[in-house]
Each structure stands twice: as C-alpha cells, then as structure tokens.
Design a protein around this motif. Structure first.
Motif, mmCIF file in Angstrom:
data_model
loop_
_atom_site.group_PDB
_atom_site.id
_atom_site.type_symbol
_atom_site.label_atom_id
_atom_site.label_comp_id
_atom_site.label_asym_id
_atom_site.label_seq_id
_atom_site.Cartn_x
_atom_site.Cartn_y
_atom_site.Cartn_z
ATOM 1 N N GLU A 84 -35.076 7.347 23.180
ATOM 2 C CA GLU A 84 -34.618 5.981 23.473
ATOM 3 C C GLU A 84 -33.124 5.961 23.774
ATOM 4 O OE1 GLU A 84 -38.334 6.101 21.414
ATOM 5 O OE2 GLU A 84 -36.377 6.891 20.764
ATOM 6 N N LEU A 85 -32.357 6.713 23.001
ATOM 7 C CA LEU A 85 -30.907 6.768 23.231
ATOM 8 C C LEU A 85 -30.595 7.402 24.582
ATOM 9 C CD1 LEU A 85 -28.057 6.312 22.148
ATOM 10 C CD2 LEU A 85 -28.209 8.540 21.004
ATOM 11 N N SER A 107 -32.474 7.427 27.193
ATOM 12 C CA SER A 107 -32.921 6.544 28.274
ATOM 13 C C SER A 107 -31.854 5.514 28.638
ATOM 14 C CB SER A 107 -34.217 5.831 27.869
ATOM 15 O OG SER A 107 -35.262 6.757 27.679
ATOM 16 N N GLU A 108 -30.921 5.276 27.723
ATOM 17 C CA GLU A 108 -29.866 4.291 27.976
ATOM 18 C C GLU A 108 -28.673 4.882 28.721
ATOM 19 O OE1 GLU A 108 -28.792 3.007 24.116
ATOM 20 O OE2 GLU A 108 -30.710 2.015 23.677
ATOM 21 N N GLN A 109 -28.660 6.201 28.894
ATOM 22 C CA GLN A 109 -27.476 6.875 29.418
ATOM 23 C C GLN A 109 -27.460 6.940 30.951
ATOM 24 O OE1 GLN A 109 -25.227 7.549 27.026
ATOM 25 N NE2 GLN A 109 -26.832 6.710 25.678
ATOM 26 N N TRP A 112 -27.395 9.271 33.985
ATOM 27 C CA TRP A 112 -27.821 10.641 34.278
ATOM 28 C C TRP A 112 -27.220 11.090 35.604
ATOM 29 C CZ3 TRP A 112 -30.715 13.909 31.235
ATOM 30 C CH2 TRP A 112 -31.245 13.343 30.067
ATOM 31 N N ASN A 150 -32.793 5.202 33.933
ATOM 32 C CA ASN A 150 -32.510 3.869 34.472
ATOM 33 C C ASN A 150 -31.222 3.845 35.288
ATOM 34 O OD1 ASN A 150 -34.760 2.388 33.237
ATOM 35 N ND2 ASN A 150 -33.754 2.885 31.291
ATOM 36 N N GLN A 151 -30.268 4.693 34.922
ATOM 37 C CA GLN A 151 -29.006 4.789 35.647
ATOM 38 C C GLN A 151 -28.836 6.227 36.128
ATOM 39 O OE1 GLN A 151 -25.515 2.717 33.765
ATOM 40 N NE2 GLN A 151 -26.855 2.776 31.956
#
Length: 293
Positions: free
Chosen positions: A184-185, A187-189, A191, A216-217
C-alpha cells in the motif's frame, strides 16, 4: 562459380553500411572497386542481393539467405589464419553480443581484463536486447551471445552463465528508507520506469502487480543511468537489476527497500550455434567471463 572471401567481406560491409560509398571508406577501397566486386558477386550467384534506391542499398530476400553463409565463411577464414599464427598461445578474434544490463555492467569490465591477459586477442562487443542478440548468433554474425532468457531458436544451445535479481531501489534521502515497506505504501509513490514500450517496463509492471503494488504516478526514462540519477535525488523509486545498482548500493548512494515475499531472480544464458562448436578462444572467454563468486 568463384566466390572470394574479399567479395563476401564487401557484401557484409555494404549490408552494414547501407551504401557503397560508406562501405568503401570502411574497407579502405575505392567506390568503383566496391561496386564492381558487388556486381561480380551478384553475377556469380545469378541473383541480386540488394534493392537499390536513392538513399542506398537495402538487403533483399536473396541477401538474407546469403548473409549467414557469408558470416560463416568469413569466420572460418579467420579461424584458418589464426590456426597457423605464431606467438601467443591464445590469439584470434571473436564477436560477442550481450543484452543491455549484463553488457554494460559485466562484459564491459571483463573484456579489458581478458585483453590485458591476452594482448593478441581481438574482441568486439555488441550490446542490444536479447532477441536481437539471439538473432545475430543464429545468423552467424556473432560467435557467442549472452541473453537474459533461454533462446527460442531451435539451432541454438545454451549454458547457464550468471544470476541476477530485481530490486526495489530508491535514493538514500528518500523517507521510505526508515519506513516499514508495504504494498500500500509503495502504491502511493512516484515510480521511475523504463520507456513505455520496453520489455523491462512490461515485466516490471507485471511483477509489481503480482505483489499487489499498483502504479499511480510514473515517470518514464529510456536509460538505466537516467533512472538511477532520478531516484538518487531521493524522490521516486524503481525496480532495477542488482547488477546495475550494486556499486551505488555498496557506496550508500542508493538503498534497496525490503518488501516481504519480494524475491525475483533471473538467470542469464550463454548461447551459441549447435552446428558450430565454440572455438577454443570463445570457450576460454566464456569461462573467464563467469562470475568468480
């Protein structure tokens, strides 16, 4: 029919350069001499080997048939010369191809060391993707190849060469370095990934998805060096081969993030033709190039 090694050398140079004038420069010959040699070769075969256009020459179907034979005969000619050469017990020339990561981070360092031990040896290294290297070995343009997947070509043999693994990497100043890493952590970063159409980008995205990490980013860059410099700022993370980052990790500039159950190894293979056993020189280099630990 009389075909000479010189004609075959000229045919190969024209194929590589795409123009008679450029081939003439590479061969240190005049343009008329190169043009005449090509015409004599085509007359001997009774077939055209190139398609002519305003921009140069492009190999045609007949030329594609001719190419592996030309490569093999030129290679045999060089082997014959070296068989009668005097001096150093190890001498001659080989053409080696390697996929990008191992080529840039392993063979580019091994070859100068091998050359230092055997000054009479000439080694040419070609770095490309694994599929291209496999094709060049199959078509007898390379004596030995190193790829990151077993070859699909039925006329190629393979041997295990070295092992690598894919790591989740970031810069030393990224706050993630002190965090407990979870899917989860991550996935917020942000890449930083290889260019969109690359095989490595597709593979890495699939591995991340299998680990329940959703990108996502994303920032896309088309060289390994650019990706390493980007994440080295402490902003962003990436999936990179250990071979490509082990020095920066050892120096503390980059940090490998530890994620439970993340363990993705990949093996590199040495490949060569099954109808053309490795020469003693190629075998010597293969053994020299293996990891020492």
């Amino acid at each position: 029919m009389r075909i000479t090694l010189k004609q075959l050398s000229i045919f190969k140079a024209i194929h590589t350069c795409g123009q008679i004038s450029k081939a003439a420069i590479e061969l240190h010959m005049s343009v008329p001499a190169v043009s005449m040699a090509l015409r004599d070769l085509e007359d001997s075969l009774g077939s055209r080997l190139f398609e002519r256009s305003s921009t140069g020459l492009t190999i045609n179907d007949n030329g594609e048939v001719m190419l592996p034979y030309a490569n093999e005969m030129l290679s045999k000619g060089m082997e014959l010369e070296h068989a009668f050469a005097q001096g150093s017990p190890i001498r001659g020339s080989i053409k080696v191809g390697c996929s990008k990561t191992a080529g840039n981070y392993v063979l580019s360092r091994k070859i100068p060391l091998f050359k230092q031990q055997h000054p009479s040896v000439d080694i040419k290294l070609f770095i490309n993707n694994s599929l291209s290297i496999e094709k060049m070995v199959a078509e007898k343009e390379l004596d030995l190849g190193f790829v990151d997947a077993k070859p699909g070509h039925k006329n190629l043999l393979q041997e295990p060469w070295l092992q690598d693994r894919l790591c989740i990497i970031t810069g030393k100043n990224n706050p993630l370095v002190t965090e407990i890493i979870t899917p989860e952590l991550l996935s917020e970063q942000l890449w930083v990934m290889d260019e969109t159409i690359s095989v490595s980008r597709i593979r890495n995205t699939q591995l991340l998805k299998s680990a329940n990490i959703i990108i996502n980013q994303v920032l896309s860059m088309n060289t390994m060096g650019a990706i390493k410099r980007a994440i080295g700022t402490g902003i962003g993370i990436s999936v990179l081969p250990l071979l490509a980052v082990e020095e920066e990790v050892a120096r503390g500039e980059l940090v490998e993030l530890s994620l439970t159950d993340w363990d993705y190894s990949r093996r590199y293979w040495a490949i060569y033709r099954n109808d053309h056993p490795l020469s003693s020189l190629a075998r010597e280099f293969l053994e020299f190039s293996r990891p020492t630990t």
